[in-house]
Design a protein around this motif. Structure first.
Motif, short mmCIF file in Angstrom:
data_model
loop_
_atom_site.label_atom_id
_atom_site.label_comp_id
_atom_site.label_asym_id
_atom_site.label_seq_id
_atom_site.Cartn_x
_atom_site.Cartn_y
_atom_site.Cartn_z
N GLY B 223 111.80 57.81 -35.49
CA GLY B 223 111.79 58.81 -34.43
C GLY B 223 111.36 58.28 -33.06
O GLY B 223 111.16 59.04 -32.13
N ARG B 226 105.66 57.72 -30.03
CA ARG B 226 105.03 58.96 -29.54
C ARG B 226 103.83 58.62 -28.68
O ARG B 226 103.13 57.63 -28.94
CB ARG B 226 104.52 59.79 -30.73
N THR B 246 110.30 62.37 -22.92
CA THR B 246 110.64 63.75 -23.28
C THR B 246 109.37 64.43 -23.79
O THR B 246 108.64 63.85 -24.60
CB THR B 246 111.69 63.78 -24.41
N ARG B 248 107.59 66.72 -26.20
CA ARG B 248 107.86 67.30 -27.52
C ARG B 248 107.01 68.54 -27.77
O ARG B 248 107.42 69.44 -28.48
CB ARG B 248 107.56 66.26 -28.62
N GLU B 249 105.82 68.52 -27.21
CA GLU B 249 104.88 69.58 -27.53
C GLU B 249 103.85 69.65 -26.42
O GLU B 249 103.43 68.61 -25.90
CB GLU B 249 104.19 69.22 -28.86
N THR B 255 99.30 67.12 -25.04
CA THR B 255 100.74 66.98 -24.85
C THR B 255 101.25 65.85 -25.74
O THR B 255 100.63 64.79 -25.79
CB THR B 255 101.08 66.64 -23.38
N GLU B 258 107.68 61.92 -26.28
CA GLU B 258 108.48 60.93 -26.98
C GLU B 258 109.00 59.94 -25.95
O GLU B 258 109.53 60.33 -24.90
CB GLU B 258 109.65 61.62 -27.69
N GLN B 286 106.01 59.43 -35.08
CA GLN B 286 106.22 60.84 -35.40
C GLN B 286 105.70 61.12 -36.81
O GLN B 286 105.72 60.26 -37.68
CB GLN B 286 107.70 61.19 -35.30
N GLU B 290 107.29 66.41 -38.06
CA GLU B 290 108.17 66.38 -36.88
C GLU B 290 109.58 65.94 -37.27
O GLU B 290 110.57 66.52 -36.81
CB GLU B 290 107.60 65.42 -35.83
N SER B 294 113.04 68.08 -36.92
CA SER B 294 114.23 67.66 -36.18
C SER B 294 115.45 67.70 -37.08
O SER B 294 116.54 68.06 -36.66
CB SER B 294 114.02 66.27 -35.56
#
Lengths: 403, 302
Positions: B223, B226, B246, B248-249, B255, B258, B286, B290, B294
Motif C-alpha cells: 500500500g 504511510r 494523499t 487518508r485520514e 493525520t 499516504e 498500511q 486499511e 481499500s
C-alpha cells in the motif's frame, strides 16, 4: 493416506450413530415413561380380562321350594344341553324364595309339586332361562307320555342322548375365537403405537440435528446415508426392545394367570410376527419420515411435513380395529393387509386372530421387503439433498431433482 | 511441499449467483492462514467445500497432493460458522462421540476429551448438557470438538466470534501450537488485528475470488509508505498541495498520509511545523484493516 491410522469401516460409523441414539433414548424419561405406562395398562387389561372370563359364574340362579326340588337334577341337565349354566339353590319355603326373587338374589323360583313347571319371577323371565325351562317342561310331559305308553323314559332318553348330527362344512372353518380376537386387537394397538412413537422420534431426531446445526459437523465426518441409517437402526433397536419387553411381559402374564388359554406355541408365534411386522413397518415408514423431516428446519414444522404418511398409518389402524372385530374375514381388509402401505398395521392383527392363508402372510412380507430398497434409494436422495439446506422448507420435488 | 492443503480453482454457483469463481490458495504444513473478506464473499462456501459438506461445481481440494476424500476428512478439525452441538447431550459424551466418529477408540477418545476440556477451561462442565452452558463456554466446547481427534488439518470458520478476551488468548495459543506441530491451519475472521497478529499469510476474498494473497508483511508493504503526523494546531487541509501526498485520514490532531513513490516526507514535516508544534511524526506501513478497506472500496466502485 500414509499418516492416517484412524480408518473406520463405513458400518462402523453407522454403528456409532446408532449407539448414540440407543444411549440417549433408553435413558430418556419419555422412553421409560411410555414403556412403563404401556406395561401397566397391559397388566391391568390382562387382569380385567381374567376377571371377566374366569370367575364369571353361572348365567342364572334358580331356587327350588318344597316338592319342586325334584326338578333340580333335570333342570341342570336340560340347561347344560342347551348350553346354559344354571346355579340351583334350595330355599326354606316358598315365602322365603319369593323374598329372594324380589331382592334379586334369585332369577327364578320353581314352585309346585314337581310334576309341572311353575315359575315365580320378579317381572319377566329371562329369554334364555325361558328356553331352558320350556324344554324342561316339554321333557316332563314327554316322560309322562312315554310312561303312559308303557315305555321306559330312562331308555328313551339314553337313545336320544346318543343321537348325533353329522356336520359337513363347505368351506374350512376359520379357527379364531374371542381370545385371538383380543390378541389381534392388542397386536394392532402395539404396532400402531410403536410406529407412531418411534417413527416420530426419527423425524424429530433428524430435525433436531438440522435445527441445532450439528448436522454440518457430523456430515464433515460421515456420509449422509451413514447418519440416516444409524438413526433409523438405533431408534428401531430401541423400539424393538420396547416392543419385545411389552409383548413378552404381556403375553407371559396373560398365559400365567390364565387370561389366555391358547397354546404357548401360538402365543410365541404371535409375538414373533409382531416383531417381524414392527421391523418391516418401522424401517419402511421411518425412511419416509426421515426424508420428509430433512425438508424442514424447525421442530414446529415436523408435524405438518410427516402428516401424509402418518395418515396412512392411522388409516390402516382405524380400518383394522373398526372392521376386523365384527367381520374377521372382511375382503377389503384382506386385500389391504397385503398392500405394503397398510400391511404393517393390518397383517399383524389378522395374523394374531388366526386363519390367514400362508400365501397371504408370505406375499405381504415379500412386497414390503421389495419396497424397502426403493425407499432407501429415494429417501437417501431426498435426505442428502435437503439436510444441509436450512431456513425455509425445501420442496420435495427440488430435493428429489437436485444432485 | 510436504503436507499442504491446496484449494485449486474451486468454483460453485447457485443458479445465476456465482458463489466461488476459481478460488485458489494453499496452506503449507505449520502455516496459519487467515481468510478475510466481507460477508457473503465466499469464505464459508470454500470451507464447506473443503470439508465435503458442499460439492464444488469444478476444481479440487488436495492434501499432500491427493484429492481430499472421506478418509482424509476424518483428520480435519472443523468448526462450522453455524455452531452446532446436540443441545441435550452432555459435554463429555458429546465430545467423546465426535472423537469416535473421527476414528478414535473409546479409550483414546475419553483421554483426549479430558485433555482438551482441561486445556480449554471447560473441564468442570463435562457432565452438563450443552444447552446449560453460557455461549462463551459453548464456543469453547465447539473448539474442543474441532480438536479432540488430534486433527492433521484445521479449518475454522470464524473461531473468534463471540469469545471473551481470555478465550481469544486461549484460542490464539491453541492455533499457534497446532501450527507449530506442523498442522496447516486456516481460519476466517473479521477481527483483522487478530489475523494480522496470528497469521503467516492472509488471503482476501471478494465476490468469490481471491483478490490478494500473500504474507502479512508483503500485503502491508503493497500500500505504499504511510506517514502518521500528530499536530494539534493543524487544521483541515494543511497537507494539501504537497506533491505526491494523499490524506487518508484526519481525526482530531492525528493525520494519516499516504506518500507516493518519490514524495518528500521532509516537505510534509515542514508543512506540519508551519501549523504549530508536532508531537509525533512517524513513517509506517498500511495496516491490514486499511488494505481490507481499500479492497472493499474497489468492490464498491466495480
Amino acid at each position: 493416506m500414509s499418516g492416517s491410522d484412524v480408518r473406520m469401516s463405513a458400518w462402523g460409523a453407522v454403528g456409532l450413530v446408532a449407539g448414540r441414539e440407543v444411549n440417549t433414548r433408553i435413558r430418556s424419561k419419555a422412553f421409560l415413561a411410555t414403556t412403563g405406562v404401556t406395561l401397566l395398562v397391559l397388566v391391568a387389561f390382562t387382569l380385567v380380562m381374567k376377571f371377566l372370563s374366569g370367575t364369571g359364574g353361572a348365567d342364572a340362579t334358580v331356587g327350588f321350594a318344597g316338592q319342586a326340588s325334584a326338578l333340580e337334577a333335570s333342570l341342570k341337565a336340560t340347561a347344560t344341553s342347551v348350553g346354559q349354566e344354571v346355579e340351583t339353590r334350595a330355599v326354606g319355603d316358598e315365602a322365603q324364595g319369593r323374598q329372594q326373587v324380589s331382592d334379586g338374589d334369585l332369577d327364578a323360583l320353581l314352585v309346585g309339586d314337581g310334576t309341572s313347571v311353575q315359575v315365580v319371577v320378579k317381572e319377566d323371565l329371562d329369554a334364555q332361562l325361558r328356553t331352558t325351562l320350556t324344554v324342561l317342561a316339554g321333557n316332563i310331559e314327554l316322560n309322562r307320555q312315554i310312561v303312559d305308553l308303557g315305555g321306559d323314559p330312562g331308555q328313551v332318553n339314553q337313545r336320544i342322548g346318543q343321537a348325533a348330527i353329522d356336520v359337513r362344512p363347505i368351506e374350512a372353518p376359520r379357527d379364531f375365537n374371542g381370545e385371538q380376537m383380543v390378541l389381534g386387537m392388542v397386536a394392532g394397538i402395539l404396532i400402531y403405537m410403536s410406529l407412531l412413537i418411534n417413527g416420530q422420534s426419527v423425524a424429530q431426531g433428524v430435525v433436531e440435528e438440522k435445527s441445532s446445526r450439528v448436522v454440518e459437523l457430523l456430515l464433515a465426518t460421515i456420509q449422509p446415508w451413514q447418519l440416516m441409517a444409524g438413526k433409523v437402526l438405533g431408534i428401531g433397536a430401541v423400539g424393538l426392545l420396547q416392543m419385545g419387553v411389552i409383548g413378552g411381559v404381556g403375553m407371559g402374564l396373560a398365559l400365567a394367570v390364565g387370561a389366555l388359554t391358547i397354546e404357548v406355541s401360538a402365543a410365541v408365534g404371535t409375538v414373533i410376527w409382531l416383531v417381524v411386522w414392527f421391523l418391516l413397518g418401522f424401517v419402511a415408514y421411518s425412511l419416509v419420515f426421515a426424508a420428509l423431516a430433512a425438508l424442514v428446519s424447525r421442530q414446529e414444522d415436523v408435524g405438518g411435513v410427516i402428516m401424509p404418511p402418518l395418515t396412512l398409518v392411522i388409516l390402516g389402524y382405524v380400518l383394522g380395529i373398526s372392521i376386523l372385530p365384527g367381520d374377521p374375514g372382511n375382503q377389503l381388509v384382506e386385500v389391504l393387509s397385503m398392500v405394503p402401505l397398510f400391511a404393517p398395521m393390518l397383517m399383524p392383527m389378522r395374523l394374531a386372530m388366526g386363519g390367514v392363508p400362508a400365501w397371504q402372510a408370505g406375499l405381504a412380507v415379500v412386497l414390503v421387503v421389495a419396497l424397502i430398497p426403493v425407499l432407501v434409494w429415494l429417501s437417501g436422495r431426498v435426505y442428502r439433498n435437503a439436510v444441509m439446506r436450512s431456513g425455509a422448507k425445501v420442496k420435495l420435488t427440488d430435493a428429489l431433482r437436485s444432485a | 511441499m510436504g503436507r499442504q492443503l491446496e484449494i485449486d480453482s474451486v468454483s460453485k454457483r447457485y443458479g445465476e449467483v456465482v458463489a466461488l469463481d476459481r478460488m485458489s490458495f494453499s496452506v503449507a504444513a505449520g502455516e496459519v492462514f487467515g481468510f478475510v473478506g466481507s460477508n457473503g464473499a465466499g469464505k464459508t462456501t470454500t470451507m464447506r467445500i473443503a470439508l465435503g459438506v458442499l460439492a464444488a461445481d469444478s476444481g479440487e481440494v488436495r492434501y499432500s497432493g491427493a484429492v481430499v476424500d472421506q478418509e482424509t476428512r476424518r483428520v480435519i478439525g472443523y468448526m462450522p460458522e453455524e455452531r452446532g452441538l446436540y443441545p441435550k447431550m452432555k459435554v463429555g459424551e458429546q465430545l467423546t462421540y465426535l472423537a469416535r466418529l473421527h476414528g478414535l477408540s473409546s479409550g483414546q477418545a475419553r483421554k483426549a476429551v479430558g485433555e482438551w476440556t482441561e486445556r480449554l477451561g471447560v473441564a468442570q462442565r463435562v457432565g452438563d448438557e450443552v444447552q446449560k452452558l453460557s455461549l462463551g463456554n459453548q464456543q469453547r466446547v465447539q473448539l474442543a470438538a474441532a480438536l479432540v481427534h488430534d486433527p492433521q488439518i484445521l479449518v475454522l470458520d470464524e473461531p473468534f466470534s463471540g469469545l471473551d478476551p481470555v478465550a481469544v488468548d486461549v484460542m490464539s495459543k491453541v492455533l499457534l501450537d497446532k501450527a507449530a506441530d506442523g498442522v496447516p491451519v486456516v481460519f476466517s475472521s473479521h477481527q483483522l488485528d487478530l489475523v494480522e497478529r496470528l497469521c503467516h499469510r492472509v488471503g482476501i476474498v471478494r465476490g468469490g475470488r481471491m483478490v490478494a494473497c500473500d504474507t502479512v508483511d508483503a500485503l502491508r508493504d503493497g500500500g505504499g509508505v504511510r506517514l502518521v503526523v500528530e499536530a494539534p494546531g493543524a487544521g483541515v487541509g494543511w497537507a494539501e498541495g504537497i506533491a505526491g501526498v494523499t490524506v487518508r485520514e484526519h481525526v482530531g490532531a492525528r493525520t494519516v498520509l499516504e506518500l507516493a513513490e518519490g514524495a518528500d516526507d521532509q516537505a510534509v514535516l515542514r508543512a506540519a511545523l508551519a501549523t504549530g508544534p508536532v508531537s509525533e511524526f512517524r513513517r509506517g506501513r498500511q495496516s491490514l484493516t486499511e488494505l481490507f478497506r481499500s479492497v472493499v472500496s474497489e468492490e464498491e466502485q466495480a
